[in-house]
Design an enzyme around this catalytic site. Sequence first.
Site, PDB file in Angstrom:
ATOM      1  CG  ASN A  30     -12.913  -6.000 -21.402  1.00 25.17           C
ATOM      2  OD1 ASN A  30     -12.419  -7.067 -21.530  1.00 25.17           O
ATOM      3  ND2 ASN A  30     -13.118  -5.603 -22.721  1.00 25.17           N
ATOM      4  CG  HIS A  40      -2.233   1.178   0.922  1.00 30.58           C
ATOM      5  ND1 HIS A  40      -2.140   1.825   0.061  1.00 30.58           N
ATOM      6  CD2 HIS A  40      -3.858   0.476   1.856  1.00 30.58           C
ATOM      7  CE1 HIS A  40      -3.318   3.018   0.183  1.00 30.58           C
ATOM      8  NE2 HIS A  40      -3.888   1.930   1.323  1.00 30.58           N
TER       9      HIS A  40
END
Length: 464
Positions: A381, A165
């Site tokens: 995608n 992170h």
Amino acid sequence: MASPNVLTFKVTRQNPELIPPAKPTPHEFKPLSDIDDQEGLRFQLPLIQFFRRNPTMDRKDPVKVIRDALAKALVFYYPFAGRLREMAGRKLVVECTGEGALFIEADEDVRLQQFGDTLQPPFPCMEELLYDVPGSGGVVNCPLLLIQVTRLKRGGFIFALRVNHTMSDGFGVFRFTSTMAELARGAEIPSILPVWQRHLLRACDPPHVSYMHHEYGNIPDIKETLIPLDNMVQRSFFFGPGEISALRCHLSPHLRRCTTFEVLAACIWRCRTIAISPNPDEEVRIIYFVNGRRLFNPPLPAGHYGNVVATPLAISTAENLCKQPFDFALELVMKAKSQVTEDYIKSVANLMVIRERPHFASDVRTYIVSDLTHFDSDNLNYGWGSPVFGGPAKGGVGVIPGLLSFNIPFTNNKGEKGKLVPICLPANAMKVFVKELETMVKRDDDISLGDAQKSSIFIGCTKL
């Protein structure tokens, strides 16, 4: 159909491999910003995406497609192929070594449908879907990315990612995975090129703190344990238009124009506090991650993928939060959020240097939440279409388990768009939490949240 709560399986995985950038990249040292390397961000964040079978892609192997896309993306995001080093004053610097990201190829003898009618965290057998490679889970001197792609029986696959992170906030990780998706579909370069420029969030010289920053204050040492970490369960709750409308009905008219995030944060903070039952005079807190990009003038570069966050804090005694009208909790949340400006975020960077990068003020009496509902999963995608689910793999992650949760964009099995919120609590506290939440969202036509198979808000449960 198997329930997500009882589904068990064994993944067949190949040995982890390091995927370096597809082309040579510079060997250099790049300091993180003074927002990036604070203690509260020094953990690994797990994310997951589920993809259905796409008959037009049956001749394509998702493992190869994503492995190749990762190598290409690391050319542009080459710091992710390096390793963090800790310098004087706990300063983190990326050594861009080009070693690469960890990648795991796996196969699983179950179908996507066996995960249940509605995909949501917590997911069963996460340790199988995202294998914790021994020695890979630290912050410094470890791979900064771990990716596992698991092929499913009869088509479809699962893409799981663990990211350090300190390198990126949710927006930055989304930029990176969107780039991987573009390259997987045949793009030569990303539509938005990544920008490092962490110096834009570097402390002044000399550093000067211009706000109080109670979120980094000291917490009284209270010996009592409210959350036994050996008996934790996770559940996810869906908030659609009806539930949000019901919550607003508890508010005074002048407050009903608050944001959905604000009303949800206040509601869950209040219900969670009632559930863990602290002493009435003890302080309880809510901390939330605010994306500060829109606050900068001039704007930060579109491709900036570091942490541009603030963590404002609201605080109350447990008695006031639980017994005052709902307006009280919401006004505290709104007031804390309104403090965050460009100067506020820069003041945090200065504080990090002065106090050697402290953790924000959190213990079991703190609820921490991050809003991820603005990320469009249509951009993820890889050739198989948009993911059925894309977002955090679980709640309760972070340095202190059980505190951090997320608001995730979600469409339920009725086709309603809303927010999914995974919550992590001890089993007994979870029962109280569900009861309190039921009271807040109940309408005349509602059924009990206790009926997990029928309720629209109660989604899933697993024991940790």
